[in-house]
Design a protein around this motif. Structure first.
Motif, PDB file in Angstrom:
ATOM      1  N   ASP A   8       0.877  -1.172   0.000  1.00  0.00           N
ATOM      2  CA  ASP A   8       0.000   0.000   0.000  1.00  0.00           C
ATOM      3  C   ASP A   8       0.909   1.216   0.000  1.00  0.00           C
ATOM      4  OD1 ASP A   8      -1.588   2.169   0.715  1.00  0.00           O
ATOM      5  OD2 ASP A   8      -2.642   1.142   2.338  1.00  0.00           O
ATOM      6  N   THR A   9       0.836   2.024  -1.055  1.00  0.00           N
ATOM      7  CA  THR A   9       1.768   3.165  -1.122  1.00  0.00           C
ATOM      8  C   THR A   9       1.535   4.135   0.033  1.00  0.00           C
ATOM      9  OG1 THR A   9       0.296   4.463  -2.542  1.00  0.00           O
ATOM     10  CG2 THR A   9       1.930   3.062  -3.651  1.00  0.00           C
TER      11      THR A   9
ATOM     12  N   ARG B 256      -2.694   7.274  -4.410  1.00  0.00           N
ATOM     13  CA  ARG B 256      -2.377   6.137  -3.547  1.00  0.00           C
ATOM     14  C   ARG B 256      -2.852   4.864  -4.231  1.00  0.00           C
ATOM     15  NH1 ARG B 256      -4.943   5.360   2.521  1.00  0.00           N
ATOM     16  NH2 ARG B 256      -4.181   3.239   2.891  1.00  0.00           N
TER      17      ARG B 256
ATOM     18  N   THR C 154      -7.431   7.385  -5.309  1.00  0.00           N
ATOM     19  CA  THR C 154      -7.057   6.133  -4.648  1.00  0.00           C
ATOM     20  C   THR C 154      -7.449   4.990  -5.575  1.00  0.00           C
ATOM     21  OG1 THR C 154      -7.556   7.137  -2.510  1.00  0.00           O
ATOM     22  CG2 THR C 154      -7.252   4.743  -2.543  1.00  0.00           C
TER      23      THR C 154
ATOM     24  N   VAL D 261      -3.434   0.864  -3.511  1.00  0.00           N
ATOM     25  CA  VAL D 261      -3.587  -0.089  -2.412  1.00  0.00           C
ATOM     26  C   VAL D 261      -3.792  -1.479  -3.003  1.00  0.00           C
ATOM     27  CG1 VAL D 261      -4.910  -0.664  -0.339  1.00  0.00           C
ATOM     28  CG2 VAL D 261      -4.780   1.731  -1.118  1.00  0.00           C
ATOM     29  N   HIS D 262      -3.023  -2.431  -2.527  1.00  0.00           N
ATOM     30  CA  HIS D 262      -3.225  -3.795  -3.031  1.00  0.00           C
ATOM     31  C   HIS D 262      -4.449  -4.433  -2.396  1.00  0.00           C
ATOM     32  CE1 HIS D 262      -2.746  -8.189  -3.297  1.00  0.00           C
ATOM     33  NE2 HIS D 262      -2.378  -7.881  -4.516  1.00  0.00           N
ATOM     34  N   ARG D 263      -5.252  -5.037  -3.235  1.00  0.00           N
ATOM     35  CA  ARG D 263      -6.316  -5.937  -2.791  1.00  0.00           C
ATOM     36  C   ARG D 263      -6.143  -7.200  -3.604  1.00  0.00           C
ATOM     37  NH1 ARG D 263      -6.924  -3.327   0.849  1.00  0.00           N
ATOM     38  NH2 ARG D 263      -8.686  -2.191   1.720  1.00  0.00           N
TER      39      ARG D 263
ATOM     40  N   GLN E  99       1.145   3.173   3.157  1.00  0.00           N
ATOM     41  CA  GLN E  99       1.511   2.610   4.455  1.00  0.00           C
ATOM     42  C   GLN E  99       2.788   1.783   4.481  1.00  0.00           C
ATOM     43  OE1 GLN E  99      -1.697   1.179   7.151  1.00  0.00           O
ATOM     44  NE2 GLN E  99      -2.796   0.772   5.258  1.00  0.00           N
TER      45      GLN E  99
ATOM     46  N   TRP F 274      -7.566   0.764  -5.885  1.00  0.00           N
ATOM     47  CA  TRP F 274      -7.429  -0.555  -5.276  1.00  0.00           C
ATOM     48  C   TRP F 274      -7.219  -1.564  -6.406  1.00  0.00           C
ATOM     49  CZ3 TRP F 274     -10.753   3.246  -3.675  1.00  0.00           C
ATOM     50  CH2 TRP F 274     -10.678   3.637  -2.348  1.00  0.00           C
TER      51      TRP F 274
ATOM     52  N   VAL G   8       2.478  -1.936  -6.275  1.00  0.00           N
ATOM     53  CA  VAL G   8       1.716  -0.712  -5.995  1.00  0.00           C
ATOM     54  C   VAL G   8       2.541   0.535  -6.288  1.00  0.00           C
ATOM     55  CG1 VAL G   8       0.030  -1.677  -4.372  1.00  0.00           C
ATOM     56  CG2 VAL G   8       2.255  -0.910  -3.504  1.00  0.00           C
TER      57      VAL G   8
END
Lengths: 752, 157
Positions: free
Chosen positions: A104-105, A383, A356, A385-387, A107, A358, A364
């Motif tokens: 997750d870019t 951002r 954002t 985020v990997h899912r 975090q 996903w 990412v």
């Protein structure tokens, strides 16, 4: 862990995007360059070298809650569970006390791509060392409070315990700055005999949700106000949008809008099936010009051999000794697809001038860069985020779907946009595993030892991943028309098309050349194992032919030419567990063996199998498979078995069934009837994987080790059963039948 | 058009276009994740659910044919807290890699063992022929279904 060899490994990792801090970059240069050596700067283990702060990986709150961060993504390979195990091990907590945060870019550390079987060597190694150092810092805090020698204290279940039984919880010991320190080169890792989590086949943490209908995939995301988008892709690579009348589509029920941006065309609707119907209508309304840009698929190897090329020397070592016998052959591999069962999907939200996305991307951070370039958004406004998605096995449509979603979402501020690719879009547009041709000339001397090894391969690059916006379909098709990056020949330690092109076997001379092909008439990129699949297939086929010339058992011949004891051990383990022998088998049945050390520095894998060939239909049925794998210290043995079983069966599918068909204009393999893969009827009665654990040795990764050896073992079993050396993948029924008939015809002619 | 279905034992009235395939009704209207979109062509089995105990490709079955029918998805077999025997067996065998095809496999297997509680290994293999797995989890799936059959026969859960 040998830190120096780890650095060598990282440097060779072509696909890994690394961002050294400047001081570390200089330090590294100093080591490599030598020159006037200052004090040697010790290495940090794994990906700590790129992200050295402990709290990049581990955060502990005052309430004792623990978060572990990895820049790697769960792709169905079980890495989330394995990294959780190493963290729990060294932190001395139960796994359930840890919350795992993955790619997750916003975090996590930037760990480039989750690819190349590198998550365990890089990320798990970093987390393990960071966790051990965090434990030491917490013990140090407790020692200070109690004025005791830290050596007298121990950590257990989230607390530090004094000799008198007094305890202090991690939450009570931690401060906001305690873990905001750079890692040290040495970590107080637990001794192999003290391990409680590492080496255990802990059940995967993601499976219960997946088997009970939990929200497990990006496909399952449902956000408030979410709309459904479908893209209308061009009918072929070279197609251009001439005209489209969207009036009819705009009027359809539930349609929120049509997006046209250059050749990029999409429709958005309130409900999913309405989006599909609108997509069909829009596809009918679109007029495209198409052109013939593809080669003649019936003469693909010749086409590849005559393409303009740049030669790269992969190996040029030693001098040959005179050969008593030589073997020469050319091997081919067609374009093959990742063929994810779930077509690519992404959700994007453009809100307050920030995006954002996903995505089930493998990278990412690379997607943040590529989509950012496409939409002119800096990393502060984008951002990724990997899912989880359906298994990808490399660079499939994931990044493209993410870019599609972002491009569309920017037109609908405040509304989450879910893009789901259709089956024909995934098959027709995913970057394929490149077609390859190889040519080998090898010999043995009078004593039956290999005397020379000459090998050439013709191949495109096996990576066209983002990075640049031109790597994304939306980037290419949009009005800005970002161009794909020009591929460049690079010879690296881990290899690309040339991965595993140098045999591990002893030979007085090894000459290996990659004829690098820049033209990419079909879209190609990374497919599990890259060039290793075709190269190991070629090498292992050749090894069996040389063993025949040497009148030596193929397993004995391999052992005779291996020096690495761990390589010998997996070969012996697979052969013994299989019951390898020269006993006669029933008619039309053969034994085959295959071995490789992935990248020549990662996991060792050997496979023995038995296959039956139906001489009438040409059908090859693999009956049983026995394999052995050594991927260093085994964190989760069942996870390694699961990955290896998967590699074996997927490689079986590639090897027996798979070639992407195309005509001069279009890819025509656009679903499971035009691109058939393994079904249950083709699954062997048993698939055994024996894990050789190496406590104290580095994690080597497991995901791609079986692909090449399996292809070699199948080819060798067919040879053993029928006398036919098949060199063109896949070994389809038609091809095997034709080869058998041709051989029978030759025999008749000779006898008649 | 409103159609009344019984989904995982619960009456549901769905108001949507009658040609909508059951897959999208389940996912979009009823927010159930179990049935997966894989091909929309009836080639892969990822969308398999039970209609009155028979395995059906939900991507090809329009809502209009389903008035009053009883639908079971993987959510109807149990929960994370209390998994049913089929789910328990897949967890115990760790029979998933990415897991995307697994709910479809489980539903087809569920139909088989409901119809034939003594299904042998060959029958299991034959029944699953319609479903595709790309990760190569086939061997574990076969073991999991055999285990689920045994769990059910033993009166477990």
């Amino acid at each position: 862990m040998n830190a120096l060899s780890r650095r060598g490994l990282l440097k060779g990792a072509g696909a890994l995007v690394v961002s050294f801090s400047m001081s570390r970059a200089f330090a590294q240069e100093g080591e490599v360059a030598g020159g006037a050596p200052k004090e040697a700067v010790p290495e940090l283990p794994g990906a700590l070298a790129q992200s050295p702060f402990l709290d990049s990986w581990i955060r502990i709150e005052a309430d004792g809650s623990i978060k572990v961060f990895t820049g790697k993504a769960e792709l169905g390979q079980g890495v989330k569970t394995a990294i959780l195990q190493v963290a729990a091990e060294e932190l001395e907590v139960e796994p359930r006390a840890i919350e795992m945060i993955t790619a997750d870019t916003g975090q996590t550390p930037n760990e480039g791509y989750t690819a190349g079987s590198q998550s365990m060597p890089n990320s798990a190694t970093a987390v393990r060392n960071a966790a051990a150092q965090a434990r030491a810092l917490l013990i140090g805090q407790a020692a200070g409070r109690w004025s005791l020698d830290p050596a007298t204290l121990r950590a257990e279940n989230g607390s530090v315990i004094a000799p008198n039984g007094e305890t202090l919880s991690y939450g009570a010991l931690v401060s906001s700055t305690l873990l905001h320190v750079e890692a040290q080169p040495q970590s107080p890792l637990k001794a192999p005999d003290q391990l409680r989590q590492i080496g255990q086949s802990m059940q995967r943490i993601d499976i219960p949700g997946k088997v009970t209908g939990g929200e497990a995939y990006v496909q399952d995301m449902r956000m408030t106000g979410m709309v459904h988008a479908r893209v209308v892709r061009p009918p072929s690579y070279g197609a251009q949008l001439q005209a489209v009348d969207t009036a009819g589509v705009d009027a359809m029920p539930g349609v929120v809008g049509v997006v046209r941006d250059g050749d990029f065309l999409a429709v958005v609707a309130d409900k999913e099936f309405r989006a599909i119907k609108a997509m069909r209508m829009l596809a009918k309304a679109a007029q495209w010009s198409e052109s013939e840009t593809l080669p003649d698929s019936s003469a693909l190897p010749d086409f590849l051999r005559q393409l303009p090329r740049e030669d790269g020397t992969v190996a040029s070592e030693g001098t040959p000794v005179p050969s008593a016998h030589t073997y020469e052959a050319s091997f081919t591999r067609p374009y093959q697809a990742h063929g994810s069962i779930g077509p690519s999907c992404a959700v994007a939200l453009w809100e307050d001038e920030r995006m954002t996305v996903w995505s089930h991307t493998q990278g990412v951070y690379p997607d943040q860069k590529a989509i950012g370039e496409m939409l002119e958004l800096g990393p502060d406004r984008l951002r990724v985020v990997h899912r989880e998605g359906s298994g990808c096995y490399g660079h499939n449509g994931a990044d493209d779907a993410a870019a599609d979603a972002a491009l569309i979402a920017q037109r609908f501020p405040g509304r989450p946009v879910r893009v789901q690719w259709m089956r024909e879009q995934e098959h027709g547009w995913e970057p394929l595993g490149p077609a390859m041709v190889t040519q080998v000339r090898a010999g043995i001397d009078a004593s039956g030892q290999i005397s020379e090894w000459n090998y050439e391969l013709w191949s495109n690059t096996h990576s066209t991943r983002p990075g640049p916006a031109g790597a994304l379909l939306a980037g290419r098709h949009s009005a800005k028309r970002f161009a794909p990056e020009e591929p460049e020949l690079e010879i690296t330690k881990s290899g690309n098309g040339d991965r595993n092109s140098v045999p591990l076997y002893v030979s007085p001379s090894k000459q290996v050349v990659w004829h690098f092909l820049k033209d990419m008439p079909l879209r190609v990129s990374a497919l599990r194992g890259l060039g290793a699949y075709a190269n190991v297939f070629s090498i292992e086929s050749t090894m069996d032919e040389l063993a025949l010339l040497a009148k030596t058992d193929p397993v004995a011949f391999r052992l005779k030419h291996l020096e690495d004891l761990r390589a010998k051990a997996v070969v012996e383990e697979a052969a013994t567990r299989f019951g390898w022998s020269n006993e006669p088998l029933p008619q039309n049945t053969g034994r085959g063996f295959g071995f490789a050390r992935y990248k020549n520095f990662a996991a060792y894998c050997a496979i023995a199998l038995e296959a039956e060939i139906d001489p009438i239909s040409g059908r090859v049925q693999v009956k049983r498979v026995v394999s052995a794998i050594d991927s260093g210290q085994a964190v989760n043995p069942d996870g390694i078995r699961n990955q290896t079983e998967g590699g074996i069966l997927q490689s079986l599918s590639w090897t027996l069934f798979e070639a992407v068909p195309f005509d001069r204009t279009r890819v025509t393999g656009i679903d499971w009837s035009t691109y058939p893969i393994l079904r249950f009827s083709g699954v062997p009665a048993s698939v055994e994987v024996h894990v050789i654990d190496r406590p104290g040795e580095p994690f080597l990764g497991s995901g791609e080790a079986a692909q090449g050896p399996m292809a070699g073992a199948i080819a060798n079993a067919i040879r053993h059963a029928t006398g036919l050396r098949l060199t063109d993948l896949p070994f389809s029924r038609e091809r095997v039948r034709a080869a058998l008939m041709q051989a029978a015809g030759t025999e008749l002619t000779q006898n008649g | 058009m409103a159609v009344t279905l019984r989904v995982n034992g619960k009456e549901q009235s769905v108001e949507t276009e009658p040609d909508t395939p059951l897959l999208y009704v389940l996912r979009d209207d009823l927010a159930l994740n179990g049935a997966k979109y894989g091909c929309g062509l009836g080639q892969c089995g990822a969308c398999t659910v039970l209609v009155d105990d028979k395995p059906v490709l939900s991507c090809l079955t329009p809502l209009m044919l389903l008035e009053g029918r009883s639908i079971t998805t993987v959510e109807g077999l149990g929960t994370v807290g209390k998994p049913g025997p089929m789910q328990q067996a897949f967890i115990e065998e760790q029979a998933a890699q990415c897991g995307y095809c697994i709910p479809g496999m489980m539903m087809r297997a569920e139909a088989l063992v409901r119809r034939n509680p003594d299904a042998g290994d060959t029958e299991i293999r034959d029944a699953l022929e319609a479903n595709l797995c790309r990760c190569g989890t086939h061997s574990r799936i076969l073991k999991a279904v055999a285990r689920a059959r045994d769990l059910k026969r033993g009166g477990g859960a």
